[in-house]
Scaffold this active site. Structure first.
Site, mmCIF file in Angstrom:
data_model
loop_
_atom_site.group_PDB
_atom_site.id
_atom_site.type_symbol
_atom_site.label_atom_id
_atom_site.label_comp_id
_atom_site.label_asym_id
_atom_site.label_seq_id
_atom_site.Cartn_x
_atom_site.Cartn_y
_atom_site.Cartn_z
ATOM 1 N N HIS A 294 0.741 -1.231 0.046
ATOM 2 C CA HIS A 294 -0.129 0.005 0.025
ATOM 3 C C HIS A 294 0.736 1.270 -0.273
ATOM 4 O O HIS A 294 0.473 2.186 0.381
ATOM 5 C CB HIS A 294 -0.858 0.062 1.192
ATOM 6 C CG HIS A 294 -1.939 -0.905 1.051
ATOM 7 N ND1 HIS A 294 -3.130 -0.743 0.380
ATOM 8 C CD2 HIS A 294 -2.143 -2.259 1.340
ATOM 9 C CE1 HIS A 294 -4.059 -1.750 0.461
ATOM 10 N NE2 HIS A 294 -3.362 -2.954 1.008
ATOM 11 N N ASP B 64 1.959 -3.868 -9.873
ATOM 12 C CA ASP B 64 1.787 -5.407 -10.099
ATOM 13 C C ASP B 64 2.355 -5.574 -11.561
ATOM 14 O O ASP B 64 2.880 -6.337 -12.197
ATOM 15 C CB ASP B 64 0.191 -5.587 -9.949
ATOM 16 C CG ASP B 64 0.062 -5.882 -8.763
ATOM 17 O OD1 ASP B 64 0.760 -5.627 -7.913
ATOM 18 O OD2 ASP B 64 -1.222 -5.889 -8.183
ATOM 19 N N ALA C 50 -5.596 -15.142 -5.286
ATOM 20 C CA ALA C 50 -4.487 -15.353 -4.218
ATOM 21 C C ALA C 50 -3.702 -14.400 -3.968
ATOM 22 O O ALA C 50 -2.785 -14.323 -3.159
ATOM 23 C CB ALA C 50 -3.669 -16.629 -4.569
ATOM 24 N N TYR D 95 -10.239 -1.294 -0.309
ATOM 25 C CA TYR D 95 -8.736 -0.869 -0.970
ATOM 26 C C TYR D 95 -9.203 0.598 -1.422
ATOM 27 O O TYR D 95 -8.101 1.402 -1.139
ATOM 28 C CB TYR D 95 -8.723 -1.691 -2.204
ATOM 29 C CG TYR D 95 -7.429 -1.325 -3.035
ATOM 30 C CD1 TYR D 95 -6.253 -1.946 -2.579
ATOM 31 C CD2 TYR D 95 -7.286 -0.464 -3.980
ATOM 32 C CE1 TYR D 95 -4.984 -1.878 -3.207
ATOM 33 C CE2 TYR D 95 -6.021 0.024 -4.565
ATOM 34 C CZ TYR D 95 -4.879 -0.788 -4.123
ATOM 35 O OH TYR D 95 -3.652 -0.345 -5.079
ATOM 36 N N SER E 278 -2.626 -12.211 -10.555
ATOM 37 C CA SER E 278 -3.062 -12.791 -11.930
ATOM 38 C C SER E 278 -3.747 -11.867 -12.624
ATOM 39 O O SER E 278 -3.580 -11.898 -13.995
ATOM 40 C CB SER E 278 -3.965 -14.001 -11.599
ATOM 41 O OG SER E 278 -5.077 -13.351 -10.941
#
Ligand code: GLA
Length: 431
Positions: free
Chosen positions: A31, A190, A141, A242, A145
């Site tokens: 974060h 990511d 998870a 989030y 992805s």
């Protein structure tokens, strides 16, 4: 992975190529990305593959002939992006590319469609194409992805179009796809990890300047090992939370009079915030930014080419029973990994107590790992479900795994899934 065979089954021809984009685990800095701070992710060996070919011509979805993915009524004459996935066996999704806009595609296909949209918005041509997707990354998870799906599609589409796009631009475009087309307000970590990591390294990313540095990261050489634990938990409140955390961080920065929390380097400064919730959120971000730099300094100390550092690293690499067996106890690499473990556990406490994004399965996995001899462990990713990363002496790995499995069984929770976590290469063409 079997993206190429899925392509042949569905589209009845050969793909022009197969591209792989990895998922990621984040060693430190959670974060912090949307606060302009630092992150230190590494790419996983697991990822998403996309087998793709240019569609034969306007209105034709198959690479050669009309097949199960051929263009449906109404799409004749336009470019189509035709998508199938081994994880969604019953669907072939056809996305008309002309006039594509956010909101038109939902579900998993929104990620690859969003990439096509963002590439065009950035001025790159996107041909009609057939894309078959396969993945060995567990969904939900917290291993990215979604970004892997974006980045695999992006490499495929730019290669099919013959475009040479820099990795930095690919990151920006994939992130735009996620933020503006899919509508998820994530940071830049990511996509950066999937597109810019190197095997044997963690990626230090400054999310303000977007500068990157490769930091050598080889726990195995120090007799240590990383263990990824998919807790298989996903909690309902994740979505809005989030965005709420982001808004709280922005509000904290505003009240502190800085453009973003990255600008705060003295942890004592957050005490100026009267609101206890904002104070806790900011405290986590400021502390995690510092932890990233501390971990980088520890890892770089191992890569120091001076003779003394070299001898310490070589010694620990060659003697798993020495410093390797007790990362917290002896000199050189062992000490560094013991310290990194301590920082991981500290980060977990901060995410649990100050940022309040942990979840019961993660807390239990971390406690069980530490009790069984791990040097440290923490939840990774956005939170409220997903995975835990543990760092342990290689000799303790089985005990750590067993302890977590037992702790879950005692609570009648779904058994966790253990994955290896070896720092791997970024997205690339594999066939
Ligand atoms: C998710 C987001 C990232 C980052 C992490 C938390 O993975 O996609 O951008 O904010 O959460 O560190």
């Amino acid at each position: 992975m079997r993206a190429a065979s899925l392509f042949r089954e569905r589209f009845g021809g050969e793909p022009d190529g197969v591209w792989l984009a990895p998922g990621r685990a984040n060693l430190m800095g959670e974060h912090t990305d949307y606060n302009d701070g630092f992150v230190l992710p590494f790419a996983l060996g697991q990822g998403v593959t996309a087998a793709a070919a240019v569609a034969a011509g306007p209105g034709s979805a198959g690479p050669g002939s009309a097949g199960p993915g051929s263009a449906g009524p109404g799409s004749a004459g336009g470019r189509l992006l035709t998508l199938c996935s081994r994880q969604e066996p019953d669907t072939v999704v056809e996305v008309p590319l002309d006039g594509l806009a956010p909101g038109q595609v939902t579900g998993w296909a929104a990620y690859p469609a969003g990439v096509a949209w963002a590439l065009e918005a950035a001025g790159y041509p996107v041909p009609g194409a057939c894309v078959a997707i396969d993945s060995d990354l567990p969904v939900g998870a917290g291993l990215s992805s979604s970004a892997a799906l974006e980045c695999a599609t992006e490499l495929a589409l730019t290669a099919l179009a013959g475009c040479d796009v820099s990795r930095a631009d690919l990151v920006t475009i994939a992130r735009r796809a996620e933020n503006e087309f899919v509508g998820v307000p994530t940071g830049v970590m990511d996509q950066s990890a999937s597109l810019r990591c190197q095997a044997g390294h963690a990626l230090l990313l400054d999310c303000r300047s977007l500068e990157v540095a490769q930091v050598p990261f080889d726990p195995g050489a120090a007799g240590a090992a990383l263990l990824l634990v998919n807790t298989r938990a996903r909690h309902a409140l994740s979505d809005g939370e989030y965005g709420r955390r982001r808004a709280q961080c922005e509000e904290a920065a505003r009240r502190l009079g800085v453009p973003s929390l990255r600008s705060i380097t003295d942890p004592a400064e957050v005490d100026r915030l009267d609101d206890p919730v904002l104070r806790r959120r900011a405290r986590h971000v400021v502390a995690d930014d510092r932890r990233v730099l501390e971990v980088v300094a520890l890892l770089r100390s191992l890569g120091d080419p001076s003779p003394a550092a070299g001898a310490a690293a070589a010694g620990s690499a060659g003697s798993p029973a020495g410093s390797a067996g007790s990362p917290a106890g002896s000199a050189g690499a062992g000490d560094a990994y013991g310290e990194i473990g301590r920082l991981l556990s500290q980060a977990h406490a901060s995410l649990r107590d100050d940022f309040e994004v942990s979840w019961p399965e993660a807390d239990v996995a971390v406690e069980a790992a530490l009790a069984a001899g791990a040097a440290g462990a923490r939840m990774i990713g956005g939170g409220f479900g997903g995975s835990v990363l543990a760092l342990a002496p290689s000799a303790s790995l089985d005990a750590v795994r067993d302890a977590i499995t037992s702790a879950f069984a005692e609570r009648a929770w779904t058994a966790p899934e253990f994955l290896s976590a070896t720092p791997a290469d970024a997205a690339r063409q594999v066939e």
